[in-house]
Design a protein around this motif. Structure first.
Motif, PDB file in Angstrom:
ATOM      1  N   MET A  28       0.797  -1.156  -0.015  1.00 27.86           N
ATOM      2  CA  MET A  28       0.020   0.066   0.047  1.00 27.86           C
ATOM      3  C   MET A  28       0.816   1.244  -0.025  1.00 27.86           C
ATOM      4  O   MET A  28       1.856   1.222   0.665  1.00 27.86           O
ATOM      5  CB  MET A  28      -0.931  -0.024   1.229  1.00 27.86           C
ATOM      6  N   SER A  29       0.464   2.367  -0.708  1.00 26.71           N
ATOM      7  CA  SER A  29       1.227   3.557  -0.782  1.00 26.71           C
ATOM      8  C   SER A  29       0.913   4.549   0.214  1.00 26.71           C
ATOM      9  O   SER A  29      -0.343   4.314   0.671  1.00 26.71           O
ATOM     10  CB  SER A  29       0.932   3.884  -1.945  1.00 26.71           C
ATOM     11  N   ALA A  30       1.736   5.329   0.609  1.00 30.75           N
ATOM     12  CA  ALA A  30       1.341   6.291   1.649  1.00 30.75           C
ATOM     13  C   ALA A  30       0.481   7.270   1.112  1.00 30.75           C
ATOM     14  O   ALA A  30       0.318   7.400  -0.106  1.00 30.75           O
ATOM     15  CB  ALA A  30       2.607   7.026   2.033  1.00 30.75           C
ATOM     16  N   LEU A  31      -0.376   7.912   2.152  1.00 30.03           N
ATOM     17  CA  LEU A  31      -1.408   9.000   1.648  1.00 30.03           C
ATOM     18  C   LEU A  31      -0.923  10.237   1.474  1.00 30.03           C
ATOM     19  O   LEU A  31      -0.656  11.092   2.508  1.00 30.03           O
ATOM     20  CB  LEU A  31      -2.596   8.770   2.516  1.00 30.03           C
ATOM     21  N   VAL A  32      -0.437  10.662   0.285  1.00 30.24           N
ATOM     22  CA  VAL A  32       0.261  12.100   0.038  1.00 30.24           C
ATOM     23  C   VAL A  32      -0.558  12.356  -1.283  1.00 30.24           C
ATOM     24  O   VAL A  32      -0.730  11.600  -2.158  1.00 30.24           O
ATOM     25  CB  VAL A  32       1.721  12.123  -0.109  1.00 30.24           C
ATOM     26  N   ARG A  33      -0.513  13.611  -1.418  1.00 29.24           N
ATOM     27  CA  ARG A  33      -1.110  14.294  -2.623  1.00 29.24           C
ATOM     28  C   ARG A  33      -0.145  14.291  -3.718  1.00 29.24           C
ATOM     29  O   ARG A  33       0.949  14.863  -3.430  1.00 29.24           O
ATOM     30  CB  ARG A  33      -1.547  15.770  -2.419  1.00 29.24           C
ATOM     31  N   PRO A  34      -0.365  13.778  -4.883  1.00 26.31           N
ATOM     32  CA  PRO A  34       0.620  13.511  -5.586  1.00 26.31           C
ATOM     33  C   PRO A  34       0.813  14.879  -6.684  1.00 26.31           C
ATOM     34  O   PRO A  34      -0.091  15.712  -6.608  1.00 26.31           O
ATOM     35  CB  PRO A  34       0.220  12.434  -6.685  1.00 26.31           C
ATOM     36  N   ARG A  35       2.036  15.121  -7.324  1.00 28.59           N
ATOM     37  CA  ARG A  35       2.391  16.275  -7.936  1.00 28.59           C
ATOM     38  C   ARG A  35       1.479  16.164  -9.225  1.00 28.59           C
ATOM     39  O   ARG A  35       1.176  17.294 -10.094  1.00 28.59           O
ATOM     40  CB  ARG A  35       3.644  16.588  -8.357  1.00 28.59           C
ATOM     41  N   CYS A  76      -8.607  13.503  -4.586  1.00 25.20           N
ATOM     42  CA  CYS A  76      -9.033  12.371  -5.085  1.00 25.20           C
ATOM     43  C   CYS A  76      -7.813  11.489  -5.755  1.00 25.20           C
ATOM     44  O   CYS A  76      -8.191  10.408  -5.893  1.00 25.20           O
ATOM     45  CB  CYS A  76     -10.037  12.883  -6.268  1.00 25.20           C
ATOM     46  N   ALA A  77      -6.726  12.365  -6.577  1.00 28.23           N
ATOM     47  CA  ALA A  77      -5.730  11.331  -7.045  1.00 28.23           C
ATOM     48  C   ALA A  77      -5.027  10.506  -5.738  1.00 28.23           C
ATOM     49  O   ALA A  77      -4.604   9.493  -5.945  1.00 28.23           O
ATOM     50  CB  ALA A  77      -4.695  12.336  -7.617  1.00 28.23           C
ATOM     51  N   ALA A  78      -4.619  11.202  -4.489  1.00 32.27           N
ATOM     52  CA  ALA A  78      -4.276  10.513  -3.433  1.00 32.27           C
ATOM     53  C   ALA A  78      -5.140   9.398  -3.011  1.00 32.27           C
ATOM     54  O   ALA A  78      -4.529   8.261  -2.733  1.00 32.27           O
ATOM     55  CB  ALA A  78      -3.982  11.486  -2.243  1.00 32.27           C
ATOM     56  N   LEU A  79      -6.462   9.682  -2.973  1.00 30.29           N
ATOM     57  CA  LEU A  79      -7.317   8.445  -2.545  1.00 30.29           C
ATOM     58  C   LEU A  79      -7.375   7.471  -3.590  1.00 30.29           C
ATOM     59  O   LEU A  79      -7.545   5.997  -3.267  1.00 30.29           O
ATOM     60  CB  LEU A  79      -8.474   8.953  -2.225  1.00 30.29           C
TER      61      LEU A  79
END
Length: 67
Positions: A1-8, A17-20
């Motif tokens: 599972m990836s960390a919950l961060v807002r991607p660039r 929404c992209a992070a989720l």
């Protein structure tokens, strides 16, 4: 599972929404449609989006150093 961060990349407004989508293994478009559909229901969806926008770190922000 990836960390919950807002991607660039894949951002439309805040990248929530992209992070989720990354976290739950779906596409950002699918997550945006789910969010928009949920806004038709009563509840604090928009406030939750704003809170996630404020509190989720942006991708690469942990690389920055304090002054």
């Amino acid at each position: 599972m990836s960390a919950l961060v807002r991607p660039r990349d894949d951002r439309m407004i805040g990248g929530v929404c992209a992070a989720l989508a990354r976290r739950f293994g779906t596409t950002p478009t699918t997550m945006r449609v789910i969010f928009l559909a949920s806004c038709l229901l009563p509840g604090p969806q928009f406030l939750l989006y704003l809170a996630l926008w404020v509190f989720l770190p942006s991708e690469g922000s942990h690389d920055r150093k304090a002054w």
